[in-house]
Design a protein around this motif. Structure first.
Motif, short mmCIF file in Angstrom:
data_model
loop_
_atom_site.label_atom_id
_atom_site.label_comp_id
_atom_site.label_asym_id
_atom_site.label_seq_id
_atom_site.Cartn_x
_atom_site.Cartn_y
_atom_site.Cartn_z
N GLY A 261 0.79 -1.22 0.00
CA GLY A 261 0.00 0.00 0.00
C GLY A 261 0.83 1.27 0.00
N ARG A 262 2.06 1.19 0.49
CA ARG A 262 2.89 2.38 0.61
C ARG A 262 3.77 2.64 -0.61
NH1 ARG A 262 1.95 6.38 2.69
NH2 ARG A 262 3.92 6.95 3.67
N PHE A 263 4.16 1.58 -1.31
CA PHE A 263 5.03 1.72 -2.46
C PHE A 263 4.34 1.19 -3.71
CE2 PHE A 263 7.77 1.05 1.29
CZ PHE A 263 8.44 2.26 1.29
N ARG A 264 4.92 1.52 -4.86
CA ARG A 264 4.36 1.04 -6.13
C ARG A 264 4.68 -0.45 -6.24
NH1 ARG A 264 5.64 0.57 -11.67
NH2 ARG A 264 3.90 1.14 -13.02
N SER A 265 3.73 -1.27 -5.85
CA SER A 265 3.98 -2.68 -5.69
C SER A 265 3.87 -3.45 -7.00
CB SER A 265 3.00 -3.28 -4.67
OG SER A 265 3.18 -4.67 -4.57
N GLY A 266 4.82 -4.36 -7.19
CA GLY A 266 4.72 -5.36 -8.23
C GLY A 266 4.07 -6.59 -7.63
N PRO A 267 4.51 -7.79 -8.01
CA PRO A 267 3.95 -9.01 -7.43
C PRO A 267 4.17 -9.08 -5.92
CG PRO A 267 5.25 -9.50 -9.39
CD PRO A 267 5.52 -8.06 -9.05
N VAL A 268 3.20 -9.62 -5.20
CA VAL A 268 3.29 -9.83 -3.75
C VAL A 268 3.09 -11.32 -3.48
CG1 VAL A 268 2.29 -9.30 -1.50
CG2 VAL A 268 2.43 -7.51 -3.26
N ASN A 269 4.07 -11.93 -2.85
CA ASN A 269 4.04 -13.36 -2.55
C ASN A 269 4.11 -13.53 -1.04
OD1 ASN A 269 4.51 -16.08 -2.14
ND2 ASN A 269 6.08 -16.26 -3.72
N VAL A 270 2.99 -13.96 -0.44
CA VAL A 270 2.94 -14.21 1.00
C VAL A 270 2.77 -15.70 1.23
CG1 VAL A 270 1.72 -13.74 3.16
CG2 VAL A 270 1.89 -11.95 1.41
N GLN A 271 3.64 -16.27 2.04
CA GLN A 271 3.52 -17.68 2.40
C GLN A 271 3.75 -17.85 3.89
OE1 GLN A 271 4.98 -20.82 -0.11
NE2 GLN A 271 5.49 -19.39 -1.76
N TYR A 272 3.12 -18.84 4.47
CA TYR A 272 3.28 -19.09 5.90
C TYR A 272 2.99 -20.55 6.18
CZ TYR A 272 -1.69 -18.07 5.29
OH TYR A 272 -2.98 -18.05 4.82
N ASN A 273 3.49 -21.01 7.30
CA ASN A 273 3.29 -22.39 7.72
C ASN A 273 2.23 -22.48 8.80
OD1 ASN A 273 5.37 -23.33 5.99
ND2 ASN A 273 6.91 -22.72 7.50
N SER A 274 1.76 -23.70 9.02
CA SER A 274 0.84 -23.97 10.11
C SER A 274 1.31 -25.23 10.84
CB SER A 274 -0.58 -24.18 9.57
OG SER A 274 -0.65 -25.42 8.86
N LYS A 275 0.54 -25.64 11.83
CA LYS A 275 0.90 -26.87 12.54
C LYS A 275 0.78 -28.10 11.65
CE LYS A 275 -0.43 -25.08 17.08
NZ LYS A 275 -1.34 -25.23 18.25
N LYS A 276 0.06 -27.95 10.54
CA LYS A 276 -0.11 -29.07 9.62
C LYS A 276 0.92 -29.08 8.50
CE LYS A 276 -5.10 -29.48 10.38
NZ LYS A 276 -6.46 -29.49 9.74
N GLY A 277 1.59 -27.96 8.28
CA GLY A 277 2.58 -27.90 7.20
C GLY A 277 2.56 -26.54 6.52
N GLY A 278 3.06 -26.50 5.30
CA GLY A 278 3.08 -25.25 4.54
C GLY A 278 4.30 -25.16 3.65
N GLY A 279 4.30 -24.13 2.80
CA GLY A 279 5.37 -23.98 1.82
C GLY A 279 6.42 -22.95 2.19
N ALA A 280 6.34 -22.39 3.41
CA ALA A 280 7.31 -21.38 3.82
C ALA A 280 8.55 -22.06 4.41
CB ALA A 280 6.68 -20.42 4.82
N THR A 281 9.22 -22.82 3.57
CA THR A 281 10.40 -23.57 3.95
C THR A 281 11.63 -22.93 3.30
OG1 THR A 281 10.20 -25.03 2.04
CG2 THR A 281 9.03 -25.68 4.05
N ILE A 282 12.80 -23.46 3.60
CA ILE A 282 14.01 -22.95 2.96
C ILE A 282 13.93 -23.13 1.45
CG2 ILE A 282 16.49 -23.34 2.70
CD1 ILE A 282 16.62 -23.91 5.69
N GLU A 283 13.48 -24.29 1.03
CA GLU A 283 13.35 -24.54 -0.41
C GLU A 283 12.28 -23.65 -1.02
OE1 GLU A 283 13.21 -26.81 2.01
OE2 GLU A 283 15.15 -27.82 1.72
N GLY A 284 11.18 -23.48 -0.32
CA GLY A 284 10.10 -22.62 -0.81
C GLY A 284 10.53 -21.18 -0.93
N LEU A 285 11.36 -20.73 0.00
CA LEU A 285 11.85 -19.36 -0.05
C LEU A 285 12.77 -19.16 -1.24
CD1 LEU A 285 12.09 -16.54 1.16
CD2 LEU A 285 13.90 -17.41 2.66
N ALA A 286 13.67 -20.10 -1.46
CA ALA A 286 14.59 -19.99 -2.60
C ALA A 286 13.82 -19.92 -3.91
CB ALA A 286 15.55 -21.18 -2.60
#
Length: 247
Positions: A64-89
């Motif tokens: 909202g503050r800057f002229r944004s291009g793509p925004v990629n938000v990822q997070y994990n839960s107690k069941k899993g998720g893609g916010a891993t080292i490999e996912g970040l790379a």
């Protein structure tokens, strides 16, 4: 205590001074019309919802503050998720592939931290994202101008490996102290609230926002009788002129 009451307690003169000081940016805005900020925001520790909330909220504020291009938000839960080292790379490389030489890559990481790095917890998967890991990932993207904001205990350990004239690094703590506020049902950590939710909503630049956020965090820690976390900023001599927030 609410964010508004923090500002009142901190004192109007400091806030007014920092948030209203803006450089002469006529030439910067001419280039900025073609510049985008590509945001990658990861909540790495899935066992507590505060990191999901902070990663999501921080990305929204930045976009909202800057002229944004793509925004990629990822997070994990107690069941899993893609916010891993490999996912970040992978996410960093995908973002880089969509950027041109005028764009800025802005990476936000929020998690528990130690002197070894950042904790990654996705279901049963546990990892540690080290400063060397992250430095190598960012180097492989080939992106010149980068901003890295890390909200975690001991996050200052990342500064020596990441900070340089083309990479601005902002951390919630120095290399020797914890940061605070990572309660499971909280929306923000102390630093995330001060930096993203309060200061960056009004400041013209990331460094201006950091000055306000650091003062807010210090005042809150003092009130709680916590040992100071000592938020840090380093590098980025070539980056702040590229990032001037809109009105």
């Amino acid at each position: 205590m609410t964010s508004k009451s923090w500002i009142r307690r901190l004192g109007a003169p400091l806030i007014a001074f920092v948030l209203t000081v803006a450089p002469s940016v006529s030439q910067v805005h001419a280039v900025d019309d073609a510049r985008k900020v590509s945001v990658v925001s990861f909540g790495l520790f899935g066992d507590q919802g505060v990191f999901r909330s902070e990663a999501t909220g921080a990305a929204q504020v930045v976009a909202g503050r800057f002229r944004s291009g793509p925004v990629n938000v990822q997070y994990n839960s107690k069941k899993g998720g893609g916010a891993t080292i490999e996912g970040l790379a992978t996410s960093l490389q995908v973002a880089a592939n969509r950027m041109d030489e005028n764009d800025v890559l802005l990476l936000i990481l929020t998690s528990h931290g130690s002197r070894a790095g950042l904790a990654v917890k996705a279901g049963r998967l546990t990892q540690t994202l080290t400063p060397s890991n992250l430095a190598d990932m960012l180097a492989r993207t080939g992106v010149r101008h980068k901003v890295v904001v890390i909200s975690a205990c001991y996050s200052g350990v990342f500064i020596p490996r990441l900070a340089n004239p083309d990479t601005l690094v902002i951390t919630a703590a120095d290399a020797d102290h914890p940061s605070f506020g990572c309660r499971d049902k909280a929306k923000w950590t102390y630093f995330g609230d001060a930096f993203f939710n309060v200061a960056l909503r009004q400041a013209k630049s990331l460094k201006d926002a950091f000055v306000v956020a650091r003062a807010l965090v210090q005042k809150r820690e003092l009130r709680k009788h916590f040992e100071p976390s000592n938020p840090r900023v380093a590098g980025g001599a070539n980056v702040p002129p590229l990032l001037i927030a809109g009105p």
